[in-house]
Design a protein around this motif. Structure first.
Motif, PDB file in Angstrom:
ATOM      1  N   ALA A   1      -9.907 -11.021   8.634  1.00  0.00           N
ATOM      2  CA  ALA A   1     -10.467  -9.693   8.950  1.00  0.00           C
ATOM      3  C   ALA A   1      -9.579  -8.886   9.889  1.00  0.00           C
TER       4      ALA A   1
ATOM      5  N   ASN B   1      -9.254 -13.406   3.476  1.00  0.00           N
ATOM      6  CA  ASN B   1     -10.273 -13.711   4.473  1.00  0.00           C
ATOM      7  C   ASN B   1      -9.874 -13.499   5.927  1.00  0.00           C
TER       8      ASN B   1
ATOM      9  N   LEU C   1      -8.219  -8.770  -1.574  1.00  0.00           N
ATOM     10  CA  LEU C   1      -9.176  -9.800  -1.194  1.00  0.00           C
ATOM     11  C   LEU C   1      -8.438 -10.860  -0.384  1.00  0.00           C
TER      12      LEU C   1
ATOM     13  N   ARG D   1       0.821  -1.214   0.000  1.00  0.00           N
ATOM     14  CA  ARG D   1       0.000   0.000   0.000  1.00  0.00           C
ATOM     15  C   ARG D   1       0.856   1.267   0.000  1.00  0.00           C
TER      16      ARG D   1
ATOM     17  N   LYS E   1      -7.562  -2.697  -4.236  1.00  0.00           N
ATOM     18  CA  LYS E   1      -8.228  -3.526  -3.225  1.00  0.00           C
ATOM     19  C   LYS E   1      -7.433  -4.794  -2.971  1.00  0.00           C
TER      20      LYS E   1
ATOM     21  N   PHE F   1      -7.719  -3.145   5.679  1.00  0.00           N
ATOM     22  CA  PHE F   1      -7.958  -2.855   4.262  1.00  0.00           C
ATOM     23  C   PHE F   1      -8.214  -4.078   3.394  1.00  0.00           C
ATOM     24  N   VAL F   2      -8.531  -5.233   3.981  1.00  0.00           N
ATOM     25  CA  VAL F   2      -8.854  -6.399   3.157  1.00  0.00           C
ATOM     26  C   VAL F   2     -10.359  -6.613   3.143  1.00  0.00           C
ATOM     27  N   ARG F   3     -10.808  -7.243   2.074  1.00  0.00           N
ATOM     28  CA  ARG F   3     -12.210  -7.634   1.946  1.00  0.00           C
ATOM     29  C   ARG F   3     -12.268  -9.153   1.878  1.00  0.00           C
ATOM     30  N   PRO F   4     -13.199  -9.771   2.593  1.00  0.00           N
ATOM     31  CA  PRO F   4     -13.338 -11.223   2.477  1.00  0.00           C
ATOM     32  C   PRO F   4     -13.853 -11.610   1.099  1.00  0.00           C
ATOM     33  N   PHE F   5     -13.455 -12.794   0.669  1.00  0.00           N
ATOM     34  CA  PHE F   5     -13.879 -13.279  -0.641  1.00  0.00           C
ATOM     35  C   PHE F   5     -13.777 -14.797  -0.628  1.00  0.00           C
TER      36      PHE F   5
ATOM     37  N   HIS G   1     -10.358 -17.449  -0.490  1.00  0.00           N
ATOM     38  CA  HIS G   1      -9.162 -16.625  -0.294  1.00  0.00           C
ATOM     39  C   HIS G   1      -8.637 -16.767   1.141  1.00  0.00           C
TER      40      HIS G   1
END
Length: 69
Positions: A48, A46, A44, A35, A42, A52-56, A59
């Motif tokens: 949390a 899992n 992705l 970053r 973004k 700055f991560v998004r679950p998917f 992953h």
């Protein structure tokens, strides 16, 4: 781009974020470096606990990092 999370034992093998060998702090640092020095759109992944991560789906053992341009 897909990359693996880091391991505590330094081995270059797959690891899932909920396994004992997973190195949360080193993985957070790696993403912080991405970053800081690249145009990250973004991430992705899992875990949390990593900012700055998004679950998917599917992953747990790798991160998908989308970069601009």
């Amino acid at each position: 781009m897909d990359i693996r999370p880091l391991r505590k034992d330094g081995r270059e093998e797959p690891v899932r974020w909920f396994e004992a060998e997973y190195d949360l702090e080193a993985t957070k640092k790696l993403l912080e470096l991405f970053r800081t020095f690249t145009p990250v759109i973004k991430v992705l992944f899992n875990d949390a606990r990593v900012p700055f991560v998004r679950p998917f789906p599917d992953h747990d053992n790798h991160m998908h990092i989308e970069l601009r341009g």
